[in-house]
Design a protein around this motif. Structure first.
Motif, PDB file in Angstrom:
ATOM      1  N   UNK A 216       0.705  -1.494   0.042  1.00 43.68           N
ATOM      2  CA  UNK A 216       0.142   0.070  -0.037  1.00 43.68           C
ATOM      3  C   UNK A 216       1.239   0.822  -0.153  1.00 43.68           C
ATOM      4  N   UNK A 217       2.190   1.128   0.666  1.00 44.98           N
ATOM      5  CA  UNK A 217       3.015   2.447   0.392  1.00 44.98           C
ATOM      6  C   UNK A 217       3.531   2.329  -0.799  1.00 44.98           C
ATOM      7  N   UNK A 218       3.637   1.455  -1.229  1.00 43.91           N
ATOM      8  CA  UNK A 218       4.714   1.190  -2.402  1.00 43.91           C
ATOM      9  C   UNK A 218       3.206   2.542  -3.504  1.00 43.91           C
ATOM     10  N   UNK A 219       2.629   1.484  -3.631  1.00 44.22           N
ATOM     11  CA  UNK A 219       1.625   1.708  -4.221  1.00 44.22           C
ATOM     12  C   UNK A 219       0.679   3.823  -4.189  1.00 44.22           C
ATOM     13  N   UNK A 220       0.868   4.053  -3.184  1.00 43.02           N
ATOM     14  CA  UNK A 220      -0.231   5.152  -2.870  1.00 43.02           C
ATOM     15  C   UNK A 220       0.797   6.343  -2.095  1.00 43.02           C
ATOM     16  N   UNK A 221       1.785   5.765  -1.589  1.00 39.26           N
ATOM     17  CA  UNK A 221       2.725   6.957  -0.741  1.00 39.26           C
ATOM     18  C   UNK A 221       2.407   6.865   0.667  1.00 39.26           C
ATOM     19  N   UNK A 222       3.343   7.363   1.331  1.00 41.65           N
ATOM     20  CA  UNK A 222       2.826   7.496   2.560  1.00 41.65           C
ATOM     21  C   UNK A 222       1.911   8.609   3.079  1.00 41.65           C
ATOM     22  N   UNK A 223       1.658   9.845   2.518  1.00 43.73           N
ATOM     23  CA  UNK A 223       0.644  10.482   3.042  1.00 43.73           C
ATOM     24  C   UNK A 223      -0.824   9.747   2.664  1.00 43.73           C
ATOM     25  N   UNK A 224      -0.887   9.058   1.944  1.00 51.55           N
ATOM     26  CA  UNK A 224      -2.892   8.037   1.373  1.00 51.55           C
ATOM     27  C   UNK A 224      -2.343   6.502   2.606  1.00 51.55           C
ATOM     28  N   UNK A 225      -1.483   6.491   3.657  1.00 49.65           N
ATOM     29  CA  UNK A 225      -0.804   5.305   3.825  1.00 49.65           C
ATOM     30  C   UNK A 225      -1.828   5.656   5.056  1.00 49.65           C
ATOM     31  N   UNK A 226      -1.178   7.232   6.090  1.00 43.93           N
ATOM     32  CA  UNK A 226      -1.453   7.535   6.697  1.00 43.93           C
ATOM     33  C   UNK A 226      -2.813   8.192   7.107  1.00 43.93           C
ATOM     34  N   UNK A 227      -3.425   8.581   5.657  1.00 46.48           N
ATOM     35  CA  UNK A 227      -5.140   8.689   5.553  1.00 46.48           C
ATOM     36  C   UNK A 227      -5.788   7.675   6.097  1.00 46.48           C
ATOM     37  N   UNK A 228      -5.276   6.310   5.307  1.00 51.35           N
ATOM     38  CA  UNK A 228      -5.688   5.201   5.421  1.00 51.35           C
ATOM     39  C   UNK A 228      -5.936   4.789   6.824  1.00 51.35           C
TER      40      UNK A 228
END
Length: 284
Positions: A216-228
């Motif tokens: 998920x981190x690789x696909x969407x990035x760290x900022x998005x993962x934090x939002x998840x």
């Protein structure tokens, strides 16, 4: 001298939001004022909507169907950056919710397993999740994702071992969210990220492997993962509990992030790879 034909100074002193003149006439001129009525209530702390504004809004909310989606979205995006619960409640009370987000309105009466969701039906759960976003960093993507995260439940309803369950509601909700955000002409990148939050909001409430979190981190990035993680936090607290799985997955994500930072520091640059391989520089 102060010329105040609408008694605005009185309303400001009373912290009351009121249409100028006859509400039905103002709404007939521009039905978007229904949303503006809700939006100003959401973004102006301490102000309350006047009681006489609700009935004209209810009478005219069907007119929102003829408004350009871009105008509706402009109001929605501004409103959720204020108090999204106030905005949701006024949309619901005026009938505008059923016009703009009928998928959210349909959650009312969608019964859930009381052992998992003591807060009530899927609409009550969604409202509580939206409320929890107020305690987190203000982000349009998070607040819209919280609003839409369970819209797939009516289409996924089933009975598992004698209790109500909603298998696959995340994927069903993601497809519906994509249609909603396209319908409202949301910015493409923002819509894509919100849809991904809806699709994955349940992942972090179950035991997830470090590899899947890294994916998920690789696909969407760290900022998005934090939002998840924030979306899952709202979903979790919306049911009145903190799950060990969320805590464990947060710990895994921190480890994945630290490892990624270390590896980034030792990986060669594109120019260095070019020198090693003899390839020309470029995206590849």
């Amino acid at each position: 001298a102060l010329y105040d034909s609408q008694n605005g100074s009185r309303d400001c002193a009373l912290r009351v939001l009121r249409f100028c003149g006859e509400p039905s006439e103002r709404i007939r001129e521009d039905p978007v004022r229904i949303l503006r009525f809700a939006r100003f209530s959401a973004v102006l702390p301490g102000f309350s909507p006047s009681a006489e504004g609700f009935a004209p809004c209810r009478d005219a909310c069907g007119e929102l169907a003829r408004i350009a989606p871009e105008r509706l979205t402009a109001e929605i995006r501004k409103a959720v950056m204020g108090d999204p619960v106030v905005f949701l409640d006024i949309l619901d009370e005026t009938g505008a919710l059923g016009e703009i987000f009928p998928e959210v309105a349909s959650l009312r009466g969608e019964a859930q397993d009381p052992a998992v969701h003591p807060e009530g039906d899927a609409f009550a759960h969604t409202r509580k999740c939206v409320s929890i976003t107020r305690s987190l960093p203000c982000d349009t993507r998070l607040r819209i994702a919280a609003l839409l995260h369970d819209i797939g439940k009516p289409r996924s309803r089933d009975v598992c071992d004698g209790t109500v369950c909603f298998p696959g509601h995340e994927e069903a909700g993601a497809l519906m969210a994509k249609d909603i955000l396209q319908r409202l002409r949301f910015p493409v990148k923002e819509a894509r990220e919100i849809v991904a939050l809806v699709r994955n909001h349940g992942v972090l409430l179950r035991d997830a492997s470090a590899e899947s979190i890294a994916g998920l981190l690789c696909e969407h990035g760290a900022e998005w993962l934090d939002l998840l993680f924030q979306t899952a936090w709202c979903d979790m607290l919306g049911a009145g509990c903190v799950r060990e799985a969320w805590i464990a997955n947060r710990r895994k994500a921190l480890g994945v992030g630290i490892r990624a930072l270390r590896e980034r520091d030792v990986l060669p640059s594109g120019a260095a790879l070019g020198e090693l391989t003899g390839a020309e520089s470029g995206p590849a």
